[in-house]
Design an enzyme around this catalytic site. Sequence first.
Site, PDB file in Angstrom:
ATOM      1  N   LYS A 156      -6.775  -2.138 -16.486  1.00  9.67           N
ATOM      2  CA  LYS A 156      -7.268  -1.268 -17.539  1.00  9.67           C
ATOM      3  C   LYS A 156      -7.726   0.042 -16.911  1.00  9.67           C
ATOM      4  O   LYS A 156      -8.015   0.036 -15.704  1.00  9.67           O
ATOM      5  CB  LYS A 156      -8.388  -1.899 -18.357  1.00  9.67           C
ATOM      6  N   TYR A 159       5.387   1.005  -2.714  1.00 12.66           N
ATOM      7  CA  TYR A 159       5.440   0.228  -3.960  1.00 12.66           C
ATOM      8  C   TYR A 159       6.899  -0.130  -4.303  1.00 12.66           C
ATOM      9  O   TYR A 159       7.163  -1.168  -4.905  1.00 12.66           O
ATOM     10  CB  TYR A 159       4.816   1.018  -5.116  1.00 12.66           C
ATOM     11  N   SER A 192       0.862  -1.182   0.000  1.00 10.48           N
ATOM     12  CA  SER A 192       0.000   0.000   0.000  1.00 10.48           C
ATOM     13  C   SER A 192       0.895   1.228   0.000  1.00 10.48           C
ATOM     14  O   SER A 192       1.879   1.274   0.739  1.00 10.48           O
ATOM     15  CB  SER A 192      -0.880   0.000   1.244  1.00 10.48           C
ATOM     16  N   HIS A 247      -1.026   4.293 -13.686  1.00 11.44           N
ATOM     17  CA  HIS A 247      -0.541   3.040 -14.287  1.00 11.44           C
ATOM     18  C   HIS A 247       0.832   3.178 -14.938  1.00 11.44           C
ATOM     19  O   HIS A 247       1.683   2.298 -14.787  1.00 11.44           O
ATOM     20  CB  HIS A 247      -1.554   2.514 -15.320  1.00 11.44           C
ATOM     21  N   ASP A 282     -12.690   4.299 -17.919  1.00 12.04           N
ATOM     22  CA  ASP A 282     -13.107   3.301 -16.945  1.00 12.04           C
ATOM     23  C   ASP A 282     -14.076   2.274 -17.520  1.00 12.04           C
ATOM     24  O   ASP A 282     -13.908   1.074 -17.312  1.00 12.04           O
ATOM     25  CB  ASP A 282     -13.753   3.964 -15.723  1.00 12.04           C
TER      26      ASP A 282
HETATM   27  N1  NAP Z   1     -11.016  -5.162 -14.209  1.00 14.90           N
HETATM   28  C1  NAP Z   1     -12.071  -4.641 -13.614  1.00 14.90           C
HETATM   29  O1  NAP Z   1     -13.179  -5.158 -13.641  1.00 14.90           O
HETATM   30  C2  NAP Z   1     -11.918  -3.375 -12.858  1.00 14.90           C
HETATM   31  C3  NAP Z   1     -12.914  -2.985 -11.986  1.00 14.90           C
HETATM   32  C4  NAP Z   1     -12.706  -1.835 -11.248  1.00 14.90           C
HETATM   33  C5  NAP Z   1     -11.563  -1.085 -11.434  1.00 14.90           C
HETATM   34  N2  NAP Z   1     -10.632  -1.483 -12.340  1.00 14.90           N
HETATM   35  C6  NAP Z   1      -9.422  -0.684 -12.563  1.00 14.90           C
HETATM   36  O2  NAP Z   1      -8.581  -0.838 -11.440  1.00 14.90           O
HETATM   37  C7  NAP Z   1      -7.975   0.399 -11.103  1.00 14.90           C
HETATM   38  C8  NAP Z   1      -8.285   0.708  -9.643  1.00 14.90           C
HETATM   39  O3  NAP Z   1      -9.679   0.824  -9.475  1.00 14.90           O
HETATM   40  P1  NAP Z   1     -10.384   0.629  -8.026  1.00 14.90           P
HETATM   41  O4  NAP Z   1     -11.840   0.699  -8.263  1.00 14.90           O
HETATM   42  O5  NAP Z   1      -9.822  -0.533  -7.336  1.00 14.90           O
HETATM   43  O6  NAP Z   1      -9.915   1.977  -7.300  1.00 14.90           O
HETATM   44  P2  NAP Z   1      -9.849   2.256  -5.741  1.00 14.90           P
HETATM   45  O7  NAP Z   1     -10.795   1.392  -4.990  1.00 14.90           O
HETATM   46  O8  NAP Z   1      -9.952   3.729  -5.589  1.00 14.90           O
HETATM   47  O9  NAP Z   1      -8.380   1.780  -5.350  1.00 14.90           O
HETATM   48  C9  NAP Z   1      -7.235   2.345  -5.917  1.00 14.90           C
HETATM   49  C10 NAP Z   1      -6.057   2.107  -4.978  1.00 14.90           C
HETATM   50  O10 NAP Z   1      -4.920   2.700  -5.591  1.00 14.90           O
HETATM   51  C11 NAP Z   1      -4.052   3.228  -4.591  1.00 14.90           C
HETATM   52  N3  NAP Z   1      -3.739   4.622  -4.858  1.00 14.90           N
HETATM   53  C12 NAP Z   1      -2.500   5.118  -5.014  1.00 14.90           C
HETATM   54  N4  NAP Z   1      -2.528   6.438  -5.195  1.00 14.90           N
HETATM   55  C13 NAP Z   1      -3.821   6.808  -5.167  1.00 14.90           C
HETATM   56  C14 NAP Z   1      -4.479   8.071  -5.262  1.00 14.90           C
HETATM   57  N5  NAP Z   1      -3.831   9.216  -5.459  1.00 14.90           N
HETATM   58  N6  NAP Z   1      -5.827   8.073  -5.164  1.00 14.90           N
HETATM   59  C15 NAP Z   1      -6.507   6.939  -4.982  1.00 14.90           C
HETATM   60  N7  NAP Z   1      -5.926   5.718  -4.878  1.00 14.90           N
HETATM   61  C16 NAP Z   1      -4.591   5.662  -4.951  1.00 14.90           C
HETATM   62  C17 NAP Z   1      -4.758   3.066  -3.263  1.00 14.90           C
HETATM   63  O11 NAP Z   1      -4.180   1.941  -2.618  1.00 14.90           O
HETATM   64  P3  NAP Z   1      -2.969   2.103  -1.546  1.00 14.90           P
HETATM   65  O12 NAP Z   1      -3.316   3.280  -0.697  1.00 14.90           O
HETATM   66  O13 NAP Z   1      -3.020   0.839  -0.807  1.00 14.90           O
HETATM   67  O14 NAP Z   1      -1.705   2.296  -2.301  1.00 14.90           O
HETATM   68  C18 NAP Z   1      -6.184   2.762  -3.623  1.00 14.90           C
HETATM   69  O15 NAP Z   1      -6.795   1.918  -2.690  1.00 14.90           O
HETATM   70  C19 NAP Z   1      -8.496   1.425 -12.110  1.00 14.90           C
HETATM   71  O16 NAP Z   1      -7.572   1.615 -13.134  1.00 14.90           O
HETATM   72  C20 NAP Z   1      -9.752   0.789 -12.671  1.00 14.90           C
HETATM   73  O17 NAP Z   1     -10.015   1.122 -14.023  1.00 14.90           O
HETATM   74  C21 NAP Z   1     -10.784  -2.614 -13.029  1.00 14.90           C
END
Ligand code: NAP
Length: 393
Positions: free
Chosen positions: A113, A74, A48, A95, A201
């Site tokens: 993605k 990281y 994290s 990314h 997204d």
């Molecule tokens: N394949 C799919 O079905 C799918 C579904 C949803 C999302 N996604 C993709 O996955 C990625 C993450 O989406 P998510 O919905 O998991 O997002 P999320 O819940 O907001 O989580 C993102 C994580 O990234 C880290 N992070 C590092 N810098 C950040 C910042 N400035 N602001 C926010 N978070 C930050 C944080 O983890 P730490 O604090 O632990 O570092 C945070 O928990 C996106 O690119 C999205 O398009 C894919």
Amino acid sequence: MASSTPYTVRWGIMATGWIAEVFTKDLLANPALRNVQDVRHEVAAVASSSAKDRAADFINKVKAPSSAKAYGSYHELVADPDVDIVYVATPHSHHFQNAMLALEAGKNVLCEKALTVNASQARKLVETAKDKGVFFMEAVWTRYFPLSIQVRDLISSGAIGDVYRTIADLSLAKQGADGKIDYPDANRMVNPELAGGALLDLGIYALTWVFQTLYHVQPEAQKEAPKVTAAVNKYHTGADETTSIILQFPNHKSHGIALTSLRVGSDVDGTKSSGAAIRIQGSEGEIQVMGPAYCPLQYRVIKKDSNGDIKIVDCPIPKDPESGWGQGMFWEADECARCLRDGQKESKSLPWTESIVIMEVMEETLRQGGVVYPDVITTDVYDAQSPLNTGKR
Ligand SMILES: NC(=O)c1ccc[n+]([C@@H]2O[C@H](COP(=O)([O-])OP(=O)(O)OC[C@H]3O[C@@H](n4cnc5c(N)ncnc54)[C@H](OP(=O)(O)O)[C@@H]3O)[C@@H](O)[C@H]2O)c1
């Protein structure tokens, strides 16, 4: 002769947000439940950027073995010799820098993605993966669903003749009562600083279906980058809220229509009564894929001479009977494992060139719509100490 010992991949999870949790639980699901015997997955470490405790909590939450290491940065994750592949699960704004951090450390990478914010970042990542001789893949999980493979095979076998048009929609309505979209402005879905907007997204999945059916299935020498005509409505934050793209493949005389929105939904009432999210139209018939486009569970084949006798195929996601868990992300993880085992640096189901062409389409769409993201997230210059890598928010 094939070995009876499954090939084991040790994963490093970068970020602890929503999709990281879904993916990691799928990694830990028993492969036998999906009839997979040749590969298996271990969670070696979780990082994290906010705090080591957050990584430790994540390990507990997903019920990973206690041997999994928790890191508060990281940088530490990518330096861990026990990690074979890093799963980048940060917002798309991050990314490029985060995947570069892992590639530069010599790690294989599966990156969520949308792969990047623009095409030049995607090209740089691919060049770096090539230079380092490591595996690199965009995590478009839908491509590895048995349903997607069957649909691609049907098209390749000529089941619906020559395909001339694909219409694909992934829209999730988030219209609030006050007319605002029901996300806080700081949320990554609408915040330009986190590359917010419907296209990167959700629209990527509509494009995935256009590309799977009109581009991927073409012989290598005949693949053509499409011409792009886009209409974009912007939200008050500057991110795109409704985006419609016409993709023209002139040599194949085909059109792809990719739709996405945060204002209206593909599934109006949440009961899947709204019909096919994807229509793949050929000279001899049509394949309809029932949505959502990212996780479809059924398709239908309607031949010109069907006379109402439609073939309906269900492709459920195998669930663990005890936990009820299983989201379908394990299939893309299995693909990574097999590529690592076989020494392949890219996946045949989503080659590097295809991810780049899709990023070119999205970049051009955003350009036509006047969507502008900040320099810190659009730069294609790698900086290990970028705030996007160090977590200094
Ligand atoms: N394949 C799919 O079905 C799918 C579904 C949803 C999302 N996604 C993709 O996955 C990625 C993450 O989406 P998510 O919905 O998991 O997002 P999320 O819940 O907001 O989580 C993102 C994580 O990234 C880290 N992070 C590092 N810098 C950040 C910042 N400035 N602001 C926010 N978070 C930050 C944080 O983890 P730490 O604090 O632990 O570092 C945070 O928990 C996106 O690119 C999205 O398009 C894919």
